[in-house]
Design a protein around this motif. Structure first.
Motif, mmCIF file in Angstrom:
data_model
loop_
_atom_site.group_PDB
_atom_site.id
_atom_site.type_symbol
_atom_site.label_atom_id
_atom_site.label_comp_id
_atom_site.label_asym_id
_atom_site.label_seq_id
_atom_site.Cartn_x
_atom_site.Cartn_y
_atom_site.Cartn_z
ATOM 1 N N ASP A 34 152.450 37.531 101.339
ATOM 2 C CA ASP A 34 153.175 36.687 100.379
ATOM 3 C C ASP A 34 154.683 36.804 100.587
ATOM 4 O OD1 ASP A 34 150.774 35.970 99.359
ATOM 5 O OD2 ASP A 34 150.854 37.297 97.617
ATOM 6 N N ALA A 35 155.121 38.052 100.837
ATOM 7 C CA ALA A 35 156.555 38.277 101.019
ATOM 8 C C ALA A 35 157.071 37.535 102.247
ATOM 9 C CB ALA A 35 156.833 39.771 101.142
ATOM 10 N N LYS A 36 156.251 37.548 103.309
ATOM 11 C CA LYS A 36 156.660 36.830 104.518
ATOM 12 C C LYS A 36 156.769 35.326 104.237
ATOM 13 C CE LYS A 36 155.389 35.904 109.294
ATOM 14 N NZ LYS A 36 154.425 36.149 110.380
ATOM 15 N N THR A 37 155.815 34.823 103.450
ATOM 16 C CA THR A 37 155.840 33.391 103.109
ATOM 17 C C THR A 37 157.103 33.042 102.319
ATOM 18 O OG1 THR A 37 153.428 33.376 103.053
ATOM 19 C CG2 THR A 37 154.552 31.540 101.997
ATOM 20 N N ILE A 38 157.436 33.934 101.353
ATOM 21 C CA ILE A 38 158.655 33.702 100.557
ATOM 22 C C ILE A 38 159.885 33.723 101.458
ATOM 23 C CG2 ILE A 38 160.098 34.669 98.724
ATOM 24 C CD1 ILE A 38 157.487 35.721 97.447
ATOM 25 N N ASN A 39 159.867 34.669 102.410
ATOM 26 C CA ASN A 39 160.993 34.799 103.345
ATOM 27 C C ASN A 39 161.156 33.525 104.175
ATOM 28 O OD1 ASN A 39 163.105 36.021 104.786
ATOM 29 N ND2 ASN A 39 161.687 36.797 106.314
ATOM 30 N N VAL A 40 160.031 33.018 104.681
ATOM 31 C CA VAL A 40 160.093 31.792 105.496
ATOM 32 C C VAL A 40 160.565 30.617 104.641
ATOM 33 C CG1 VAL A 40 158.730 30.141 106.829
ATOM 34 C CG2 VAL A 40 158.332 32.583 107.102
ATOM 35 N N ALA A 41 160.086 30.556 103.377
ATOM 36 C CA ALA A 41 160.524 29.477 102.489
ATOM 37 C C ALA A 41 162.031 29.561 102.245
ATOM 38 C CB ALA A 41 159.766 29.544 101.170
ATOM 39 N N GLY A 42 162.528 30.814 102.096
ATOM 40 C CA GLY A 42 163.972 30.992 101.930
ATOM 41 C C GLY A 42 164.740 30.560 103.159
ATOM 42 N N LYS A 43 164.171 30.874 104.326
ATOM 43 C CA LYS A 43 164.828 30.455 105.569
ATOM 44 C C LYS A 43 164.883 28.934 105.686
ATOM 45 C CE LYS A 43 163.957 34.478 108.496
ATOM 46 N NZ LYS A 43 163.304 34.980 109.738
ATOM 47 N N GLN A 44 163.872 28.248 105.147
ATOM 48 C CA GLN A 44 163.870 26.788 105.192
ATOM 49 C C GLN A 44 165.130 26.235 104.520
ATOM 50 O OE1 GLN A 44 162.431 25.317 107.365
ATOM 51 N NE2 GLN A 44 161.240 23.684 106.469
ATOM 52 N N ARG A 45 165.469 26.841 103.395
ATOM 53 C CA ARG A 45 166.695 26.418 102.696
ATOM 54 C C ARG A 45 167.915 26.646 103.582
ATOM 55 N NH1 ARG A 45 168.209 29.273 99.114
ATOM 56 N NH2 ARG A 45 169.003 27.903 97.501
ATOM 57 N N MET A 46 167.908 27.840 104.243
ATOM 58 C CA MET A 46 169.044 28.192 105.100
ATOM 59 C C MET A 46 169.160 27.217 106.270
ATOM 60 S SD MET A 46 169.574 31.669 107.286
ATOM 61 C CE MET A 46 168.277 31.158 108.391
ATOM 62 N N TYR A 47 167.987 26.871 106.873
ATOM 63 C CA TYR A 47 168.022 25.943 108.010
ATOM 64 C C TYR A 47 168.585 24.590 107.578
ATOM 65 C CZ TYR A 47 164.991 29.237 110.478
ATOM 66 O OH TYR A 47 164.469 30.331 111.098
ATOM 67 N N SER A 48 168.157 24.132 106.400
ATOM 68 C CA SER A 48 168.643 22.841 105.905
ATOM 69 C C SER A 48 170.161 22.872 105.736
ATOM 70 C CB SER A 48 167.961 22.519 104.576
ATOM 71 O OG SER A 48 168.532 21.361 103.992
ATOM 72 N N GLN A 49 170.664 24.007 105.177
ATOM 73 C CA GLN A 49 172.114 24.133 104.981
ATOM 74 C C GLN A 49 172.844 24.196 106.315
ATOM 75 O OE1 GLN A 49 172.065 27.613 102.524
ATOM 76 N NE2 GLN A 49 171.988 26.450 100.599
ATOM 77 N N GLN A 50 172.225 24.910 107.294
ATOM 78 C CA GLN A 50 172.852 25.012 108.618
ATOM 79 C C GLN A 50 172.943 23.642 109.289
ATOM 80 O OE1 GLN A 50 170.683 27.894 110.865
ATOM 81 N NE2 GLN A 50 171.760 29.636 109.949
#
Length: 707
Positions: A34-50
């Motif tokens: 679950d933690a990995k999934t949350i981490n990847v979801a958080g990265k999605q936000r970061m990728y969009s911002q990048q």
């Protein structure tokens, strides 16, 4: 007595501790996922911002060298953005199947697709101003709604994780309470205060409490996940490693060193690390994947063997990922997991499955399973080969009675009924002994789909469930036709030797005594003529034996064949027996329109046709003119010869099982010797053919030869 109770409490205590540890470890493993999934979801936000930042930067730097260089980093971010989206949707489908998250993803797909499509169009044509303007406008207008939806998705994942944490905490409290009661019981029985504080469970509880608080803080997701993963890896025997290619430094985590059976202060090096891999395939493979990763920027995931520092050979799973800067690999990192227990079990299970598969797929052994009502539920390839049926013809449709000799079944049922003093019939004839837990191995006659038969040694066994109830029956049959036929031949030869040879030899001995007592030449001549008659009978019997042995001893490859004409062979035979045909006033009809030629052994074909016609004439009915029909046909690409007469016929119910036996006769005829059909059958089978017979008493007989 007291010591025994204490031991029981100790055993129960240990079992509960182990059970609790397993349940908690499993829950932690789920939390890690679950933690990995949350981490990847958080990265999605970061990728969009990048992507947005790069678009703005590109707007400022366009038509400059730095703008062109920025295209490749943009492509990597867009690829990661797309890969993370695929991972999250697949994870939700497989692990969560949450309708709320699914609806959020569907809502976010429009924003995501617009950002992805406009980004790739810009990457493919960075110098097109219109494309760039479209890209800039798209990412700017879709970033905010995309981030808002992703925040909702991350919040949903966090709520799911929190619920699982609550469950894990309850399980901890349950096992702590249960353990406390057991400890009190031990104190009661032993009058000795025994108390152990489970440091690992307490530590785990503290970490999980911290995780519950930190998971609410969205900006600290990554840190929280790393802490939980480190703990999970320790329990799951998953270590980490890192290789700094710039400074040539290697790092192993504590678990990685434990898996390698090295000291805590062991400092690994690249070469010494590879030397732990078992020499041969494992070592060659790790060298290959590492070199390929450095050269082509590829990751790896391999299951290999290592020899630990203590000399133990174990299976491990190694996962590696390279890190490139300016087209050069500067770092490699990954995980290292002890999978020896699971892998060893998999290998053993695979070997057992292969052995069972080899047995069940054997084409020489018939394996048939039935339910308790006798309906066939499994029919292996060997059964298909031996019996000529396809499994789909019988499974869930028929019982084994379809290919059993009915007379044998009836006889066996009668034997069992007498033995058990009750009526035994139906499927019970085959399963009675197995139900009683007795060994049941006996010889049966199987009848193929084409009507031919063969002998099997059949073993019947009952299949039981864990409660000892019979749920099915398994019949394993081995083709013993050759052995049975050889035994029958030995019996036939012994019968001839003991009967047909004994009488002539005894007669010769008696005649010799009479010859010595003769006084006149006339008497001696009379006795000498008797000698000739007896010797002729003896010679005929010996020739029969020799001919039968010759046929049985020849292999198909040793028998010469050539193209022959049925009509020409028949004409030759009619000339040889023309006197008997005229005497009987027999009429022979032929139809060789299907085929008049065949590649076969000439003496064998002459013998086959001669014996069939001779039998038809010999056993013609005195009530009607003998009529013999001979025709050919084609069946499944093979030639058939069909000979039909209107003679006396044969009672196949009584004599069918011994029709082609040596010295077997079915009519009281002075010329019957029981040799022709035996020799004919052996000639046909020696060239891989078959012969079958249908007959009705006083109506006639039909022999069908499939060459």
């Amino acid at each position: 007595m007291l010591n025994n109770k204490f031991r029981i409490l100790i055993i129960i205590f240990i079992l509960i501790i182990i059970s609790g540890q397993i349940i908690i470890e499993n829950a932690i493993s789920i939390q890690s996922s679950d933690a990995k999934t949350i981490n990847v979801a958080g990265k999605q936000r970061m990728y969009s911002q990048q992507i947005t930042k790069m678009a703005l930067y590109a707007n400022e730097a366009k038509n400059t060298p730095s703008f062109i260089k920025n295209i490749e980093p943009l492509k990597k971010v867009v690829d990661s953005f797309k890969k993370a989206d695929t991972y999250l949707k697949e994870k939700n489908r497989l692990n969560y199947n949450d309708e709320s998250i699914d609806l959020l993803f569907k809502k976010n797909t429009s924003y995501f697709n617009k950002i992805i499509n406009s980004s790739y169009k810009f990457i493919e044509n960075p110098e097109n101003k219109a494309v760039f303007n479209q890209f800039l406008e798209t990412v700017k207008s879709n970033e905010a709604p995309f981030l808002k939806t992703m925040d909702a998705i991350v919040n949903e994942y966090q709520q799911i994780s929190e619920r699982k944490l609550i469950f894990l905490k309850k399980m901890q409290y349950f096992f702590i309470t249960l353990t406390s009661f057991l400890l009190l019981g031990m104190i009661f029985f032993m009058f000795l205060p025994i108390f152990r504080k489970n440091k690992e469970l307490t530590s785990l509880n503290i970490e999980l409490e911290k995780f519950k608080k930190k998971v609410k803080q969205k900006e600290e997701d990554k840190k929280t996940v790393e802490e939980i993963l480190e703990r999970t890896n320790s329990i799951a025997r998953i270590g980490t490693w890192e290789l700094d290619l710039v400074n040539q430094n290697v790092f192993w985590s504590k678990v990685t060193r434990e898996i390698h059976d090295t000291d805590d202060d062991f400092v690994p090096e690249l070469e010494t690390g590879i030397d732990f891999y078992r020499e041969g395939y494992s070592r060659d493979k790790i060298k290959e994947v590492v070199a390929n990763s450095i050269k082509n920027n590829t990751s790896w995931d391999e299951e290999l063997q290592i020899v630990t520092g203590k000399g133990n050979l174990i299976w491990i799973r190694t996962i590696g990922q390279p890190e490139f800067v300016n087209g050069e690999c500067v770092r490699m990192y990954g995980t290292f997991q002890d999978i020896n227990t699971v892998k060893t079990a998999q290998i053993k299970l695979k070997n057992v499955n292969e052995e069972l598969s080899a047995i069940f797929n054997s084409v020489t052994i018939s394996i048939i399973r039935t339910d308790t009502n006798g309906i066939i539920t499994y029919f292996n390839e060997g059964a298909e080969t031996l019996l000529g049926y396809k499994s789909e013809e019988l499974i869930n449709k028929k019982t084994p009675a379809i290919f059993h000799n009915k007379e044998e079944v009836r006889k066996r049922g009668k034997e069992l009924s007498i033995e058990y003093n009750e009526e035994i019939s139906g499927i019970d004839i085959f399963t009675k002994l197995a139900k009683e837990g007795k060994e049941d191995s006996r010889e049966w006659t199987y009848i193929r789909k084409d009507g031919s038969y063969f002998y099997v040694q059949l073993n019947m066994n009952a299949i039981k469930n864990d409660n000892g109830d019979i749920v099915a029956f398994l019949a394993v049959g081995a083709d013993i036709t050759k052995v049975t036929e050889q035994n029958q031949q030995l019996a036939n030869f012994a019968q001839i030797a003991s009967h047909n040879l004994r009488a002539p030899v005894a007669n010769l001995s008696s005649l010799l005594e009479f010859y010595d007592l003769c006084d006149t030449p006339e008497e001696k001549k009379f006795i000498f003529d008797k000698f000739k008659t007896v010797i002729a009978h003896l010679s005929e019997t010996l020739n029969t034996l020799i001919e039968a042995i010759k046929i049985r001893g020849k292999k198909g490859s040793e028998i010469e064949t050539k193209t022959l004409s049925f009509s020409k062979i028949l004409k030759k035979i009619e000339e040889v027996i023309s006197e008997e045909i005229l005497k009987k006033k027999a009429v022979i009809y032929t139809d060789f329109s299907a085929t008049d030629t065949i590649k076969y052994n000439e003496p064998y074909l002459e013998s086959i046709i001669f014996n069939l016609i001779s039998n038809s004439l010999r056993y013609a009915s005195p009530e009607r003119t003998p009529r013999i029909e001979i025709k050919t046909s084609i069946k499944e690409g093979r030639t058939q010869l069909i000979v039909t007469d209107n003679g006396l016929g044969i009672d196949l119910k009584r004599h069918g099982h011994k029709l082609f036996g040596l010295n077997k006769v079915f009519h009281r005829h002075k010329d019957s010797k029981g040799v022709g059909l035996y020799i004919l059958k052996n000639q046909i089978t020696s060239l891989k053919g078959t012969i079958t017979c249908t007959s009705e008493v006083d109506k006639g007989t039909t022999f069908t030869i499939l060459f």
